[in-house]
Each structure stands twice: as structure tokens, then as C-alpha cells.
Write a protein that holds these residues in place. Sequence first.
Motif, PDB file in Angstrom:
ATOM      1  N   GLU A 174       0.847  -1.195   0.000  1.00 34.08           N
ATOM      2  CA  GLU A 174       0.000   0.000   0.000  1.00 34.08           C
ATOM      3  C   GLU A 174       0.880   1.242   0.000  1.00 34.08           C
ATOM      4  O   GLU A 174       1.960   1.240   0.591  1.00 34.08           O
ATOM      5  CB  GLU A 174      -0.921   0.022   1.226  1.00 34.08           C
ATOM      6  N   THR A 176       0.690   5.754   0.086  1.00 33.55           N
ATOM      7  CA  THR A 176      -0.133   6.922   0.389  1.00 33.55           C
ATOM      8  C   THR A 176       0.072   7.974  -0.694  1.00 33.55           C
ATOM      9  O   THR A 176       1.216   8.311  -1.039  1.00 33.55           O
ATOM     10  CB  THR A 176       0.246   7.517   1.760  1.00 33.55           C
ATOM     11  N   PRO A 248      -4.777   8.102  -6.494  1.00 33.79           N
ATOM     12  CA  PRO A 248      -5.141   6.827  -5.878  1.00 33.79           C
ATOM     13  C   PRO A 248      -5.509   5.789  -6.941  1.00 33.79           C
ATOM     14  O   PRO A 248      -5.800   6.125  -8.085  1.00 33.79           O
ATOM     15  CB  PRO A 248      -6.352   7.196  -5.010  1.00 33.79           C
ATOM     16  N   GLU A 272      -1.580  -0.829  -3.882  1.00 34.96           N
ATOM     17  CA  GLU A 272      -2.749   0.041  -3.787  1.00 34.96           C
ATOM     18  C   GLU A 272      -2.319   1.394  -3.243  1.00 34.96           C
ATOM     19  O   GLU A 272      -1.622   1.484  -2.229  1.00 34.96           O
ATOM     20  CB  GLU A 272      -3.787  -0.582  -2.853  1.00 34.96           C
ATOM     21  N   LYS A 274      -3.673   4.998  -1.765  1.00 35.95           N
ATOM     22  CA  LYS A 274      -4.868   5.599  -1.172  1.00 35.95           C
ATOM     23  C   LYS A 274      -4.586   7.017  -0.718  1.00 35.95           C
ATOM     24  O   LYS A 274      -3.457   7.360  -0.400  1.00 35.95           O
ATOM     25  CB  LYS A 274      -5.340   4.768   0.021  1.00 35.95           C
TER      26      LYS A 274
END
Length: 274
Positions: A174, A176, A248, A272, A274
Motif C-alpha cells: 500500500e 499513500t 489513488p 494500492e 490511497k
Amino acid sequence: MENIHEDKEKTQKVGEPALPNKYLMLAGGIIVLILLWVAIKAIFSPFEQFKLTLVNAPSEVVAGGITTFTWRIDGPPTKIHHTTVYLGTTSSPGDLGKDAKAADTKYTEYVKDFVEGDFDVPLQYIGNITLSNPGKYYYRVHAVIKDKDYWSDEYSLEVQPSSYRLSLVSAPEEATVGKIATFTWRIDGPSTIINHTAVYFGLESNPGDLGEKVKPSDTKYTDYIKEFADGKFDVPLQYIGNVKIASPGAYFFRVYADIDGKNFWTKEGQFEAK
């Protein structure tokens, strides 16, 4: 008459050598013969003996990589001016005597570290060579000592076609948006210099195996890590690159490198943002 006979017999016994003296004479003769044999051997045999020994060598290497040999020369202390490992794709079998020059063999390449200079004996040597062409190579350790050629036994090794391998060491699952995402990857293979390696990524997947003819412009990846996109970089080496993800979404990525005009890719990964 009887006394005369006894005197004569005594006279003969007195004139004969004692039995222990006979053994001493025999032992002395044997010692003389041994000393004579040693003297003859010393005259017709070399006073100094030197020995070449292969200590370590690979049985298989990759074309274009560094091949390292370790060998020893043992014998009475002296100085030499030439020792090496001769190699070639054709064998030079049999016993190579002290009058066999390198030019008399079928070897075509040699380790250059100690071909000229002043070197000690006894001593252990380590030399390197780059073998560019795949195939089976035959080799021997060689040294010129007091104008005589000394050779080891013949050995062989396999040179495999060169190959490079890209591997992903770590990547975020993940990320940011607006923050740094860090990727770590390795490139292994024969020593060389490259001008471009990166992590390419985008919102569309490029599934399957990407071969050596597939360039980044042929893919659907839209962005890449720029630290090593232009310059001179070593292989083998581990790389760490950083990028800020602007939007994102589910991103697909691969490690890429251009090596000798060929395109190398890892398998596709995903993270991913986000």
C-alpha cells in the motif's frame, strides 16, 4: 713330523683375516657403492625441484563474468618473471615437459596478472580472466623457472551463455498518495555497466511474460522511478528507488533494465495507493 704339520697349520691360520674383519670389509664396500650411486644421481639429476599446483578454480562460469584461478608454486626460494594460466577450447593432452613452450600448445588465452614482473617462489597466486565465448575450455597452470617451462596437469571448465536476472527485493503493498513509496531491486549477472533501470508502473496491467524485445514504450505503464533512468550503473548491484504516487488506485508494476540493448523485466506486481 707331527709337530711340523701342526706348525704349518698354525701359520696358515695366523695369516688368514679374522671373520669380523671380513664383514667390515663387506659393509665398507656397500657404503662406497651407495655413496657412488648418490654422487652419480646428483650429477645427472637436477638439484632443484619445483611443483605447480592448482588450488582452486570454478567448474562452471557465465560468459562475460570474471573467472578466478588460484595456484601455488613450491620449491627452493627463487625469483620468477612469468606465471599464468593458459586456456583454450582445444585440449593439449599428455605430459608437457620442461621444453614445451606455450606457443607449442593449442591454448589461445591466458591470465594476465603475473605474465611479467618479479615474483617470489614459493608463493600462492590468484589471477582473473573474463571469458566471453560459451563453450568448454581446457587449461593448465604454467611458469617459467630458471629458463625451464613448468606445467600442471590439464583441467577443464564450462563457460555458459551470459544471462542477467532482475529480482524484486521489496515493494509496498500500500502507498499513500503524495508520499514517498520505496522499491528495492537487484540485477545479477556478469559484470557490466548499464545506462537505464527503473520500476515502471501504471493503472493498467500488462500480463504475461515480457520478452527481450518488449520496450517500455510497448507497454501500458505510464510512469517510472527516475533515479537510475539515465547514467552509468554497475551490474551486479542492488538498487533502491523512490517515487511519489500522484493519484489513488490499484497500480501494476515491473522492474526493468536495458542491458546490452536487450530488455529485461520481472514479473508484474501490484500495490494500492490511497
